[in-house]
Structures are given as structure tokens and as C-alpha cells.
Design a protein around this motif. Sequence first.
Motif, short mmCIF file in Angstrom:
data_model
loop_
_atom_site.label_atom_id
_atom_site.label_comp_id
_atom_site.label_asym_id
_atom_site.label_seq_id
_atom_site.Cartn_x
_atom_site.Cartn_y
_atom_site.Cartn_z
N PRO A 1 6.97 20.24 60.45
CA PRO A 1 7.70 20.24 59.20
C PRO A 1 6.83 19.23 58.28
N ALA B 1 6.18 20.11 54.98
CA ALA B 1 6.78 20.08 53.50
C ALA B 1 7.27 18.87 53.32
N THR C 1 11.23 17.87 54.50
CA THR C 1 11.85 18.82 55.69
C THR C 1 11.58 18.10 57.08
N VAL D 1 14.26 24.71 60.59
CA VAL D 1 13.86 23.74 59.76
C VAL D 1 14.76 23.44 58.67
N ILE E 1 15.76 21.48 55.30
CA ILE E 1 15.04 21.37 53.93
C ILE E 1 16.07 20.69 52.92
N VAL F 1 13.98 28.14 48.25
CA VAL F 1 13.27 28.48 49.69
C VAL F 1 13.03 29.90 49.55
N ASN G 1 5.73 28.02 60.98
CA ASN G 1 4.83 26.93 60.57
C ASN G 1 4.11 27.40 59.36
N ILE H 1 6.30 27.14 56.33
CA ILE H 1 6.29 25.60 55.83
C ILE H 1 5.19 25.12 55.30
N MET I 1 5.20 26.18 51.81
CA MET I 1 6.14 25.29 50.79
C MET I 1 5.58 23.99 50.56
N SER I 2 4.90 23.30 51.72
CA SER I 2 4.25 21.93 51.25
C SER I 2 3.18 22.06 50.13
#
Length: 391
Positions: free
Chosen positions: A84, A86, A89, A100, A102, A115, A217, A220, A223-224
Motif C-alpha cells: 500500500p 499510496a 492506503t 486495498v 483507500i 479511484v 501493486n 497503487i 496512485m501514489s
Amino acid sequence: MLKKVTPLLLVAAVSACSTPIERRQANGTDDFLNAETTPKLTIPEGLNSPTYSKEYDIPSVGTKSDKSIIGKKLDIRAPLQVLPMAEGTHIEETSDNIRVVIDSIESTTDLKQEVFDVIKGYLLKNNMAIRTEDYGSGVIETDWIEHQEVIESNWWGSDKVYTLRQRYSYNIDVKPHGRSGSVMINLLEHEEFYNGEDQKILLSGDDKRRYTTDMLNNAISYMSIERDRAIRAARIKQSLGIKVDLITGGVDDPAYWLADANYNSVWNRLRIVLPEMGFDIVDMDNSKGLFFISLEESGGFWSSLWAEEKLTLKKGNYRLLLEETDNPEQTKILLHDVEDNELSNEAITEVYQVLSDLMQEDRKPVGDSQQQAPVQREERGEGGKKGGQRP
């Protein structure tokens, strides 16, 4: 057909690599499967049995384990773990799947839309086509995602290629309050071909978990990056000055201030500005838009701004209120006495001169605008000139 190569490369006519199937298998032969079990020593009657070490004892196979997965069928690769990475998360893992969780990091952002945009942005960036999407049910299905790897390269003929084709679905679920949600991923279809021949691979549960973990992964991680970019943009926006106007009506209409920013931005800026104005923040309630503030001195710092003129605002306790308007990018600010009575227009006008200057100043972006240290009141000299630097 002869490929174009340099004379130096002709020395190596053929190069071969291991296939993805071989990489998951242990090196060497499977002779150990037919190994014989040696019985323990036979101890003659009257002699003591020696003490055997248990250091190399092999644990018994669990009742839920598949005893047929041995030899080349055994996957020796280390398991993948969902990361996780990001902001906001974390992982919730059950026996059936991994999801995950969020959390929203910005109250003004629609979490479900965020998302959705992240998943679609990740797929688009990596040239992965979307077959179907349903925002209402929170489902995004990919088209076939194809990855090819040259296993054997032949300079005079066609390369032998290993092809992996997969389809995934992302399931996005956001709770009704909109502050948290989750993402799960499923492997819908899977095909593997070597040199054009279908390998007819039957995936185990661990195989599917490995593939879905890797894809999750990657999403995410994307997203980070997007959240870090949004956080930096929000910090820069919060550091910019906020224009404040003085609104005065008729004789019977109380004066107030109108800030050109949303509620949260004005609230965070006032937490910095009020101490700089000489007010002590005694208490506050963000849900009600209420600051309980105290003015310990009405002379000195304040009177120096107007050359020792007598001020209407006196030492004591006050209530500062924030109200949202029909325009989400404007916020109404009111100053009342401790009993919640409106102050005179004259007092509102006097405070406005200082409030407006401080609110409109650009600030240096920091990790949290609320952590900026307030400037001490002694830093202002005669005529309100700043004798020190603000953060």
C-alpha cells in the motif's frame, strides 16, 4: 529470411533463454521424487538407542495442502506481497482475496471518481485497453493485455516467442459517506503460448494471486504518484494569498468579510493569521465554523497601526464564525462578541485593515500549512511595519 546483423554477431548464431514455466521450477532433475527412505539403525537387545537430532526433520504436510504439487509442479518463487504505497492506503486481507483500502485525503475530492481516474489513467499510460466500465457498479474490465518475450532468437529465421495474454477486472467500492473505499482485482482470463502453441496452463490459486498482486501493486504505485502530485498542488494553492473584501450594507445591516476561497482554505489560513493579529485561539470547532478567540491587549500592537488612535475593539473574548455561501469558492467571515452579538461596523472595519493584509500574503508552501509558526506580536513596529520575517 536472413536478418540484418553485423559480422561480429554472426559468431553467436542462436541464443536461448529459459521459458517463464522453467523459471518457476527448481533446477536439476526430479530424481529426489524416487528417493528411498532408509530405515533407522537396528539396535541389538540390551543396548541403548542413540539420540537422533531433529534439526533436519521435514515437517508433516498440512491437511489442506495439495500433496500432488511436487517436482516440476512446485512453484519455487517467493510470494508477492501487496504494497500500500499510496498516501491514505492500507491492506485488508482475507482467505479469499486481498483488497486495498483507500481513505480520502482531500474532503473536496470525490473519492470514487479519484479511484476510477487513477485506474483508467494507469491502464491508459501502459497501453492497456478497457473493454467495459460501469461507474455505477464500480467495475472496470480490461481487454486482452499481451506481453511477449523472445525465448530463442535465430538470426536466420523466426524468433521463438513466449506470449502471455490476460484480462482483469477492477472492483471499486466506496462507502456511502464517501470518505473511504476499497479496490479489489480479479484475473478473468489467462492464456500462454510458446512459438504459437497454446500451453494450456491451468492456474492454481497461488498463481492467480501472484498475477493479481502484481497488477494491483502497479495501480497503487501509480496512485501514489498522482496523490503526491495532488498534495503538492494543494500545498501550493494553500500557500497563495486569499483576497478578503469588506461588505457593508445599510445602517441596520451588520458588516462582514468575504474571502475568495473555499471553507477549508479559509479555516486553515485563519489558524495562522489570527495569532499574527494578536488573537489567542482558545478553542475551535471546524464542524460549526467557530473560533473562540481572545484579545489580551487592545493598545500597544493594535494602536500602533493607527498612531495611538482610540480603537473600538476592546480587550476580551470574541467569536469568529465562518459560513459557506452559494459560491463554493467564497466564504463569509463574521466577528461577534463572547455572547454572539454582532459588533459595530466601525469595529469590523478597523480589524479588516489588518486581516486583509495578512490573509492576502503568499506563504511558503510547507508540509502542513497549520504548522507554520505564528509571528510574534512584538515583531511589528510603528505604523504596523514588519520587524521580522513570517514563515
